[in-house]
Design a protein around this motif. Structure first.
Motif, PDB file in Angstrom:
ATOM      1  N   GLU A   1      -6.155  11.659  -8.855  1.00 34.88           N
ATOM      2  CA  GLU A   1      -6.333  11.864  -7.415  1.00 34.88           C
ATOM      3  C   GLU A   1      -6.669  13.334  -7.147  1.00 34.88           C
ATOM      4  O   GLU A   1      -6.068  14.230  -7.747  1.00 34.88           O
ATOM      5  CB  GLU A   1      -5.065  11.489  -6.658  1.00 34.88           C
ATOM      6  N   VAL A   2      -7.621  13.557  -6.254  1.00 35.29           N
ATOM      7  CA  VAL A   2      -7.992  14.915  -5.852  1.00 35.29           C
ATOM      8  C   VAL A   2      -7.867  14.994  -4.336  1.00 35.29           C
ATOM      9  O   VAL A   2      -8.484  14.205  -3.610  1.00 35.29           O
ATOM     10  CB  VAL A   2      -9.434  15.255  -6.278  1.00 35.29           C
ATOM     11  N   ASP A   3      -7.045  15.936  -3.841  1.00 33.34           N
ATOM     12  CA  ASP A   3      -6.851  16.029  -2.395  1.00 33.34           C
ATOM     13  C   ASP A   3      -7.880  16.960  -1.744  1.00 33.34           C
ATOM     14  O   ASP A   3      -8.784  17.480  -2.420  1.00 33.34           O
ATOM     15  CB  ASP A   3      -5.419  16.438  -2.051  1.00 33.34           C
ATOM     16  N   GLU A   4      -7.738  17.175  -0.451  1.00 27.14           N
ATOM     17  CA  GLU A   4      -8.718  17.960   0.304  1.00 27.14           C
ATOM     18  C   GLU A   4      -8.830  19.406  -0.180  1.00 27.14           C
ATOM     19  O   GLU A   4      -9.862  20.051   0.008  1.00 27.14           O
ATOM     20  CB  GLU A   4      -8.356  17.964   1.794  1.00 27.14           C
ATOM     21  N   THR A   5      -7.782  19.905  -0.818  1.00 30.51           N
ATOM     22  CA  THR A   5      -7.800  21.290  -1.302  1.00 30.51           C
ATOM     23  C   THR A   5      -8.281  21.398  -2.735  1.00 30.51           C
ATOM     24  O   THR A   5      -8.398  22.498  -3.278  1.00 30.51           O
ATOM     25  CB  THR A   5      -6.396  21.913  -1.211  1.00 30.51           C
ATOM     26  N   GLY A   6      -8.541  20.247  -3.374  1.00 32.65           N
ATOM     27  CA  GLY A   6      -8.950  20.251  -4.774  1.00 32.65           C
ATOM     28  C   GLY A   6      -7.810  20.073  -5.753  1.00 32.65           C
ATOM     29  O   GLY A   6      -8.029  20.036  -6.973  1.00 32.65           O
ATOM     30  N   LYS A   7      -6.579  19.936  -5.252  1.00 32.00           N
ATOM     31  CA  LYS A   7      -5.429  19.724  -6.128  1.00 32.00           C
ATOM     32  C   LYS A   7      -5.524  18.368  -6.813  1.00 32.00           C
ATOM     33  O   LYS A   7      -5.792  17.348  -6.171  1.00 32.00           O
ATOM     34  CB  LYS A   7      -4.130  19.806  -5.330  1.00 32.00           C
ATOM     35  N   VAL A   8      -5.277  18.350  -8.118  1.00 28.87           N
ATOM     36  CA  VAL A   8      -5.377  17.120  -8.918  1.00 28.87           C
ATOM     37  C   VAL A   8      -3.980  16.583  -9.209  1.00 28.87           C
ATOM     38  O   VAL A   8      -3.082  17.340  -9.621  1.00 28.87           O
ATOM     39  CB  VAL A   8      -6.133  17.390 -10.239  1.00 28.87           C
ATOM     40  N   THR A   9      -3.799  15.272  -8.994  1.00 26.91           N
ATOM     41  CA  THR A   9      -2.539  14.604  -9.303  1.00 26.91           C
ATOM     42  C   THR A   9      -2.811  13.425 -10.217  1.00 26.91           C
ATOM     43  O   THR A   9      -3.717  12.628  -9.957  1.00 26.91           O
ATOM     44  CB  THR A   9      -1.848  14.103  -8.021  1.00 26.91           C
TER      45      THR A   9
ATOM     46  N   VAL B   1       0.864  -1.169   0.000  1.00 24.58           N
ATOM     47  CA  VAL B   1       0.000   0.000   0.000  1.00 24.58           C
ATOM     48  C   VAL B   1       0.906   1.225   0.000  1.00 24.58           C
ATOM     49  O   VAL B   1       1.614   1.479   0.973  1.00 24.58           O
ATOM     50  CB  VAL B   1      -0.936   0.016   1.227  1.00 24.58           C
ATOM     51  N   ASP B   2       0.893   1.969  -1.098  1.00 23.09           N
ATOM     52  CA  ASP B   2       1.745   3.144  -1.215  1.00 23.09           C
ATOM     53  C   ASP B   2       1.157   4.333  -0.468  1.00 23.09           C
ATOM     54  O   ASP B   2       1.889   5.184   0.047  1.00 23.09           O
ATOM     55  CB  ASP B   2       1.923   3.499  -2.689  1.00 23.09           C
ATOM     56  N   GLY B   3      -0.174   4.394  -0.420  1.00 19.75           N
ATOM     57  CA  GLY B   3      -0.857   5.499   0.240  1.00 19.75           C
ATOM     58  C   GLY B   3      -2.329   5.479  -0.119  1.00 19.75           C
ATOM     59  O   GLY B   3      -2.861   4.446  -0.557  1.00 19.75           O
ATOM     60  N   PHE B   4      -2.978   6.620   0.041  1.00 18.60           N
ATOM     61  CA  PHE B   4      -4.423   6.703  -0.154  1.00 18.60           C
ATOM     62  C   PHE B   4      -4.780   7.967  -0.928  1.00 18.60           C
ATOM     63  O   PHE B   4      -4.161   9.018  -0.734  1.00 18.60           O
ATOM     64  CB  PHE B   4      -5.147   6.694   1.192  1.00 18.60           C
ATOM     65  N   ALA B   5      -5.766   7.836  -1.806  1.00 20.54           N
ATOM     66  CA  ALA B   5      -6.277   8.993  -2.536  1.00 20.54           C
ATOM     67  C   ALA B   5      -7.526   9.489  -1.816  1.00 20.54           C
ATOM     68  O   ALA B   5      -8.503   8.736  -1.674  1.00 20.54           O
ATOM     69  CB  ALA B   5      -6.616   8.604  -3.974  1.00 20.54           C
ATOM     70  N   TYR B   6      -7.498  10.734  -1.362  1.00 19.91           N
ATOM     71  CA  TYR B   6      -8.655  11.314  -0.674  1.00 19.91           C
ATOM     72  C   TYR B   6      -9.902  11.161  -1.531  1.00 19.91           C
ATOM     73  O   TYR B   6     -10.945  10.698  -1.057  1.00 19.91           O
ATOM     74  CB  TYR B   6      -8.377  12.773  -0.357  1.00 19.91           C
ATOM     75  N   ARG B   7      -9.788  11.538  -2.789  1.00 16.75           N
ATOM     76  CA  ARG B   7     -10.826  11.278  -3.779  1.00 16.75           C
ATOM     77  C   ARG B   7     -10.151  10.771  -5.044  1.00 16.75           C
ATOM     78  O   ARG B   7      -9.096  11.289  -5.448  1.00 16.75           O
ATOM     79  CB  ARG B   7     -11.646  12.539  -4.100  1.00 16.75           C
ATOM     80  N   LEU B   8     -10.732   9.774  -5.659  1.00 12.29           N
ATOM     81  CA  LEU B   8     -10.249   9.248  -6.927  1.00 12.29           C
ATOM     82  C   LEU B   8     -11.365   9.468  -7.944  1.00 12.29           C
ATOM     83  O   LEU B   8     -12.472   8.948  -7.779  1.00 12.29           O
ATOM     84  CB  LEU B   8      -9.911   7.757  -6.793  1.00 12.29           C
ATOM     85  N   LYS B   9     -11.084  10.274  -8.955  1.00 16.88           N
ATOM     86  CA  LYS B   9     -12.113  10.644  -9.924  1.00 16.88           C
ATOM     87  C   LYS B   9     -11.801  10.013 -11.272  1.00 16.88           C
ATOM     88  O   LYS B   9     -10.682  10.119 -11.784  1.00 16.88           O
ATOM     89  CB  LYS B   9     -12.188  12.160 -10.059  1.00 16.88           C
TER      90      LYS B   9
ATOM     91  N   TRP C   1     -17.470   9.147 -12.266  1.00 16.72           N
ATOM     92  CA  TRP C   1     -17.500   8.546 -10.935  1.00 16.72           C
ATOM     93  C   TRP C   1     -16.418   9.119 -10.021  1.00 16.72           C
ATOM     94  O   TRP C   1     -15.321   9.450 -10.458  1.00 16.72           O
ATOM     95  CB  TRP C   1     -17.333   7.031 -11.058  1.00 16.72           C
ATOM     96  N   THR C   2     -16.742   9.165  -8.735  1.00 13.03           N
ATOM     97  CA  THR C   2     -15.781   9.596  -7.716  1.00 13.03           C
ATOM     98  C   THR C   2     -15.805   8.604  -6.567  1.00 13.03           C
ATOM     99  O   THR C   2     -16.879   8.247  -6.074  1.00 13.03           O
ATOM    100  CB  THR C   2     -16.123  11.002  -7.198  1.00 13.03           C
ATOM    101  N   TRP C   3     -14.609   8.161  -6.139  1.00 17.48           N
ATOM    102  CA  TRP C   3     -14.484   7.189  -5.062  1.00 17.48           C
ATOM    103  C   TRP C   3     -13.701   7.798  -3.918  1.00 17.48           C
ATOM    104  O   TRP C   3     -12.776   8.589  -4.123  1.00 17.48           O
ATOM    105  CB  TRP C   3     -13.806   5.916  -5.583  1.00 17.48           C
ATOM    106  N   LYS C   4     -14.054   7.416  -2.701  1.00 15.01           N
ATOM    107  CA  LYS C   4     -13.465   7.997  -1.502  1.00 15.01           C
ATOM    108  C   LYS C   4     -12.388   7.093  -0.899  1.00 15.01           C
ATOM    109  O   LYS C   4     -12.573   5.882  -0.815  1.00 15.01           O
ATOM    110  CB  LYS C   4     -14.553   8.250  -0.446  1.00 15.01           C
ATOM    111  N   ASP C   5     -11.288   7.712  -0.453  1.00 20.41           N
ATOM    112  CA  ASP C   5     -10.262   7.024   0.334  1.00 20.41           C
ATOM    113  C   ASP C   5      -9.786   5.737  -0.344  1.00 20.41           C
ATOM    114  O   ASP C   5      -9.770   4.664   0.259  1.00 20.41           O
ATOM    115  CB  ASP C   5     -10.803   6.724   1.739  1.00 20.41           C
ATOM    116  N   SER C   6      -9.381   5.866  -1.598  1.00 14.88           N
ATOM    117  CA  SER C   6      -8.943   4.697  -2.367  1.00 14.88           C
ATOM    118  C   SER C   6      -7.515   4.300  -2.017  1.00 14.88           C
ATOM    119  O   SER C   6      -6.678   5.148  -1.707  1.00 14.88           O
ATOM    120  CB  SER C   6      -9.031   4.994  -3.863  1.00 14.88           C
ATOM    121  N   VAL C   7      -7.240   3.010  -2.084  1.00 12.21           N
ATOM    122  CA  VAL C   7      -5.889   2.486  -1.866  1.00 12.21           C
ATOM    123  C   VAL C   7      -5.072   2.674  -3.141  1.00 12.21           C
ATOM    124  O   VAL C   7      -5.510   2.305  -4.239  1.00 12.21           O
ATOM    125  CB  VAL C   7      -5.937   0.989  -1.502  1.00 12.21           C
TER     126      VAL C   7
END
Length: 278
Positions: free
Chosen positions: A234-242, A170-178, A182-188
């Motif tokens: 990936e979209v973080d809590e501030t709306g930044k897209v990666t 597990v490398d980390g978690f995506a706050y939102r995965l879009k 569709w949008t998914w929460k707290d993805s691995v």
């Protein structure tokens, strides 16, 4: 999402690959697993992978459940905000043993639950109980972990469709995965050696220390595009897209456990159940 396959042919949008040996671990992977992870309890669908699963409180005489992705159900992708609940189904699943050989064909009685909102899961109820599957085929169900996975956990993604096992962490978690609509929460998010492909959708993600299912494999960014189908961002809590091209993802399954009541009934009104409701 890892778009479902039609028969044994990958969609042209996906990277094709034949069945292959397990992917070697990278230097980021942890030491040798504490438990043996193999194909026992996994299933192959017509277009995806899956597994026979139980909650910690499930009983031997409960009707068995099969876990896969919401985008793998036979009626097509559920739309944003759509929840499928207790829909009749006679879908069949090829049950595999430890070596990946098919030992039985299991059949569903219904889609107990499916959605692509907040998560990407489908749960089928079977016509056989856990006890019947164990006694007739010698296969035990995989257990859903009731706790959120943690960063760094050594995992294996076990595809019943391709009979292929991927090893990573597990490398980390995506706050939102879009992805598309569709949008998914707290993805691995996996480390790079879990380079899953089409047909691995719905594969159980297994913690190699406990042997329990901590997530269900569902997607990856193939082409480096931004937030399009087969190219989640990936979209973080501030709306930044990666955007992470070549990196793959799964949906956590601990959130399912509070929603499984007596008799393995999916009860969305139970305390602690946060799955989307119809």
């Amino acid at each position: 999402m890892r778009k479902p396959l039609v028969g044994a042919v990958l969609s042209l949008l996906l990277i094709g690959a034949a069945a292959a040996p397990a992917v070697a671990s990278t230097s980021r992977d942890k030491a040798a697993p504490a438990v043996t992870v193999n194909y026992a309890g996994t299933v192959a669908l017509s277009n995806c992978s899956g597994s026979v699963v139980r909650a910690p409180g499930s009983q031997p005489d409960d009707p068995a459940l099969v876990l896969s992705n919401g985008h793998c159900i036979e009626s097509g992708f559920p739309g944003p905000g759509e929840v499928v609940k207790d829909q009749s189904s006679s879908r069949s699943f090829s049950l595999l043993n430890a070596s990946g050989s098919r030992v039985a064909t299991l059949r569903a009685s219904k889609i107990a639950y499916a959605t692509m909102t907040d998560t990407d899961i489908s749960i089928y109820q079977l016509t056989k109980t856990y006890a019947q599957i164990q006694s007739q085929y010698g296969i035990a169900a995989l257990t859903l972990n009731d706790a959120r996975p943690v960063q760094g956990t050594a995992i294996k993604v076990v595809s019943g469709y391709w009979k292929r096992i991927y090893s990573c962490n597990v490398d980390g978690f995506a706050y939102r995965l879009k992805e598309g609509e569709w949008t998914w929460k707290d993805s691995v998010r996996y480390t790079s050696s879990c380079n899953t492909i089409g047909g691995t959708s719905g594969s159980p993600v297994i913690d190699t220390t406990t042997g329990k299912v901590v997530a269900v494999n569902n997607t990856g960014n193939e082409d480096g595009q931004r937030c399009t189908e087969n190219n989640p961002c990936e979209v973080d809590e501030t709306g930044k897209v990666t955007v992470r091209q070549g990196i793959n993802y799964a949906q956590e399954t601990y959130i399912i456990v509070p929603c499984i009541g007596a008799g393995n009934k999916i009860d969305l009104t139970r305390a602690g159940c946060t799955l989307p409701k119809p």
